[in-house]
Scaffold this motif. Structure first.
Motif, mmCIF file in Angstrom:
data_model
loop_
_atom_site.group_PDB
_atom_site.id
_atom_site.type_symbol
_atom_site.label_atom_id
_atom_site.label_comp_id
_atom_site.label_asym_id
_atom_site.label_seq_id
_atom_site.Cartn_x
_atom_site.Cartn_y
_atom_site.Cartn_z
ATOM 1 N N TYR A 111 0.832 -1.210 0.000
ATOM 2 C CA TYR A 111 0.000 0.000 0.000
ATOM 3 C C TYR A 111 0.872 1.268 0.000
ATOM 4 C CZ TYR A 111 -3.632 3.297 1.608
ATOM 5 O OH TYR A 111 -4.499 4.349 1.737
ATOM 6 N N LYS B 226 1.210 4.102 -3.016
ATOM 7 C CA LYS B 226 0.973 5.531 -2.771
ATOM 8 C C LYS B 226 2.194 6.363 -3.175
ATOM 9 C CE LYS B 226 -0.265 5.690 1.547
ATOM 10 N NZ LYS B 226 -0.730 6.342 2.806
ATOM 11 N N HIS C 85 -6.764 7.769 -5.914
ATOM 12 C CA HIS C 85 -5.419 7.220 -5.743
ATOM 13 C C HIS C 85 -5.363 6.280 -4.535
ATOM 14 C CE1 HIS C 85 -3.871 10.863 -8.120
ATOM 15 N NE2 HIS C 85 -3.618 9.789 -8.850
ATOM 16 N N HIS C 86 -6.002 6.687 -3.443
ATOM 17 C CA HIS C 86 -6.034 5.819 -2.261
ATOM 18 C C HIS C 86 -6.774 4.523 -2.574
ATOM 19 C CE1 HIS C 86 -4.198 8.586 0.511
ATOM 20 N NE2 HIS C 86 -5.105 9.519 0.292
ATOM 21 N N SER D 21 -4.510 2.359 -4.775
ATOM 22 C CA SER D 21 -3.394 1.821 -3.979
ATOM 23 C C SER D 21 -3.859 0.668 -3.108
ATOM 24 C CB SER D 21 -2.799 2.927 -3.098
ATOM 25 O OG SER D 21 -2.299 3.992 -3.864
ATOM 26 N N CYS E 122 -9.616 3.729 1.775
ATOM 27 C CA CYS E 122 -10.020 5.002 1.178
ATOM 28 C C CYS E 122 -10.835 5.807 2.195
ATOM 29 C CB CYS E 122 -10.836 4.753 -0.085
ATOM 30 S SG CYS E 122 -11.284 6.263 -0.971
ATOM 31 N N GLU F 204 -8.476 7.107 5.004
ATOM 32 C CA GLU F 204 -7.639 8.245 4.593
ATOM 33 C C GLU F 204 -8.456 9.528 4.509
ATOM 34 O OE1 GLU F 204 -4.506 8.287 4.367
ATOM 35 O OE2 GLU F 204 -3.765 6.284 3.904
#
Length: 312
Positions: free
Chosen positions: A90, A94, A109-110, A113, A185, A188
């Motif tokens: 992960y 990132k 993007h999260h 990843s 996701c 974050e």
């Protein structure tokens, strides 16, 4: 070792320790969840339980502490390896997206990843989770000779079913990548919101936003992100558990493939069948996610503090 590479290994170590801590505390609920998931009332070798409390009481009474901790060592091994690899992959994903975009990471993007890391971990660890599921389902009612442990289970599966059996449930497992992707996701994005809310009027926020969050914050964020992921992806877990069951003494599996699980479950149990064991799953995994992220974030803080001290 370069700082960037060192950070990746620190993420991996933090993830592994977090995974171990989680399993050690909450394993009995994992056993209960697995047994609920396969209990369709149609020839299952697992006893039928009324609810989570009744299941824990029944297992403890008939099988003892050993029953509540069935598959414990396999679960510890699998969770430690999985979390360690997950955080490693992960963080690498990132870092790669940051290099390519040169901008703060977006939710997409999260998500990407997390999905990439989850798929890689699933392919590597599926045999471990298959063995864990089978060890947890062993009861006095099962007619086959019980597996003595992890190595005996692997040897027996290879001998009786071939190496492909170790990858039963890989399809639903890969679909469960979305579970981890949704969870990370959500984590974050919630983390950003928490930092923003707590950082209002704080001069240190721009320099080191992580200092604004404490263990309670990490526990809350981890639990909230886990609830979101469970509610959206739980049916995949039921499908995987049912297809990973040990064949009968005649060698015939109860379900031929994932689609067979879906059609049979929908036909005989309806939508409720796809959510069997969700209560014990929430009771186990929401605190588990909280513990995992508290341990993970605090270990990272220790690494950063040690690095900062070293630089001085």
């Amino acid at each position: 070792m370069p700082d960037e590479e060192k950070a990746k290994w620190e993420n991996s170590i933090a993830g592994a320790v977090a995974g171990f801590s989680t399993v050690a505390v909450l394993h009995p609920l994992d056993v209960v969840r697995t047994r609920f998931q396969v209990s369709d009332g149609r020839g299952c070798s697992c006893p039928l339980y009324k609810n989570t409390a009744h299941a824990i009481y029944s297992i403890a009474r008939t099988e003892g502490l050993k029953g509540l901790y069935a598959g414990f060592y396999t679960s510890v091994f699998g969770s430690t390896v999985s979390w360690g690899l997950y955080f490693f992959f992960y963080s690498r994903a990132k870092d790669r997206y940051v290099r390519y975009s040169n901008q703060p990471l977006s939710p997409g993007h999260h998500l990407a990843s997390a999905a990439e890391a989850g798929a890689l971990v699933c392919l590597i660890t599926n045999p471990i989770w298959l063995v864990k599921t089978r060890l947890q389902l062993q009861t006095p009612l099962h007619p086959s000779r019980p597996y003595i442990g992890f190595s005996d289970a692997v040897k027996t599966i290879l001998k009786e079913e071939g190496w492909k059996a170790l990858y039963k449930g890989i399809g639903p497992g890969l679909l469960l990548v979305s579970h981890a992707a949704i969870q990370f996701c959500a984590y974050e994005e919630l983390r950003k919101i928490a930092i923003k809310l707590k950082g209002r009027g704080e001069r240190t926020a721009s320099r080191d936003p992580d200092r604004l969050l404490n263990s309670f914050d990490y526990a809350t964020l981890g639990g909230a992100s886990k609830i979101t992921a469970i509610l959206l992806t739980y049916p995949y877990q039921v499908i995987r558990a049912r297809i990973q069951q040990r064949p009968t003494s005649s060698g015939m599996p109860k379900y031929m493939d994932s689609w067979h699980v879906v059609t049979e479950t929908a036909r005989f149990e309806g939508i409720r069948g796809f959510y069997r064991g969700i209560t014990s799953n929430l009771l186990k995994n929401v605190p588990a996610a909280s513990i995992t992220f508290v341990v993970y974030e605090n270990i990272l803080k220790l690494f950063k503090a040690a690095q900062s001290k070293k630089e001085k």
